[in-house]
Scaffold this motif. Structure first.
Motif, mmCIF file in Angstrom:
data_model
loop_
_atom_site.group_PDB
_atom_site.id
_atom_site.type_symbol
_atom_site.label_atom_id
_atom_site.label_comp_id
_atom_site.label_asym_id
_atom_site.label_seq_id
_atom_site.Cartn_x
_atom_site.Cartn_y
_atom_site.Cartn_z
ATOM 1 N N LEU A 64 0.863 -1.168 0.000
ATOM 2 C CA LEU A 64 0.000 0.000 0.000
ATOM 3 C C LEU A 64 0.906 1.226 0.000
ATOM 4 O O LEU A 64 1.760 1.353 0.882
ATOM 5 C CB LEU A 64 -0.884 -0.037 1.250
ATOM 6 N N ALA A 65 0.750 2.079 -0.996
ATOM 7 C CA ALA A 65 1.671 3.209 -1.148
ATOM 8 C C ALA A 65 0.922 4.513 -1.344
ATOM 9 O O ALA A 65 -0.126 4.560 -1.975
ATOM 10 C CB ALA A 65 2.594 2.962 -2.344
ATOM 11 N N SER A 66 1.519 5.561 -0.785
ATOM 12 C CA SER A 66 1.014 6.916 -0.986
ATOM 13 C C SER A 66 2.215 7.848 -1.101
ATOM 14 O O SER A 66 3.361 7.414 -1.024
ATOM 15 C CB SER A 66 0.121 7.344 0.181
ATOM 16 N N ARG A 67 1.924 9.122 -1.218
ATOM 17 C CA ARG A 67 2.986 10.122 -1.304
ATOM 18 C C ARG A 67 3.805 10.181 -0.015
ATOM 19 O O ARG A 67 4.979 10.535 -0.037
ATOM 20 C CB ARG A 67 2.327 11.471 -1.582
ATOM 21 N N ASN A 68 3.217 9.841 1.136
ATOM 22 C CA ASN A 68 3.869 10.001 2.430
ATOM 23 C C ASN A 68 4.516 8.742 2.995
ATOM 24 O O ASN A 68 5.396 8.841 3.847
ATOM 25 C CB ASN A 68 2.865 10.534 3.462
#
Length: 163
Positions: A64-68
């Protein structure tokens, strides 16, 4: 990577000490990662979310990936619990890894101890415990620090690992 542990029985102050140590040591410009052993089932995912749906559908790993940040969840469907060494190999290089728990592993440790819990000290029978952080004075064959003296405990750990 250098590894140092914080161990002790339930409610001994391990997590609070870990949190203060991470703040103190990273404040000195040293990179730190942590590993926390959980003795129970835990979940960082939530029913109904896409990543949870992927896991329930049978995915072995979900990243699970995001900008942060990103989180890699690996389901141990028919596997044994990974060893500390196997988990450490998954971390990116940092100056120091602080490990909470894993009291039976052979890395050096500080034992967190609170008299009010009524538990016995682990240190007398365990040479991997190099010092004790206690809320009460103790007479031991190794250093005893005030549980709340984070600076002194951090100095000891960094000296032990050569940082």
């Amino acid at each position: 990577m250098r590894i140092y542990g914080v161990t002790g029985w339930k409610n001994a102050g391990k997590t609070g000490l870990m949190e203060r140590l991470v703040t103190e040591i990273t404040g000195r410009g040293i990179t730190v990662s942590t590993v926390k052993h959980a003795h129970h089932t835990f979940d960082v995912d939530h029913p109904g979310k896409d990543s949870h749906r992927h896991r329930v559908a049978g995915a072995t790993e979900v990243l699970l990936a995001s900008r942060n940040r990103f989180a890699l969840m690996h389901e141990l469907r028919d596997e044994d619990e990974p060893t500390l060494a196997a988990l450490l190999a998954k971390l990116m290089p940092v100056d120091l890894v602080l490990v909470e728990g894993y009291k039976r592993d052979q890395h050096p440790k500080v034992e967190a101890f609170r008299a009010e819990t009524g538990n016995d000290l682990i240190a007398p029978g365990d040479p991997t415990i190099r010092a004790v952080a206690s809320d009460t004075p103790l007479d031991l064959d190794r250093p005893v620090f005030d549980l709340n003296d984070t600076t002194e405990i951090a100095d000891f750990i960094l000296s032990e690992v050569g940082l």
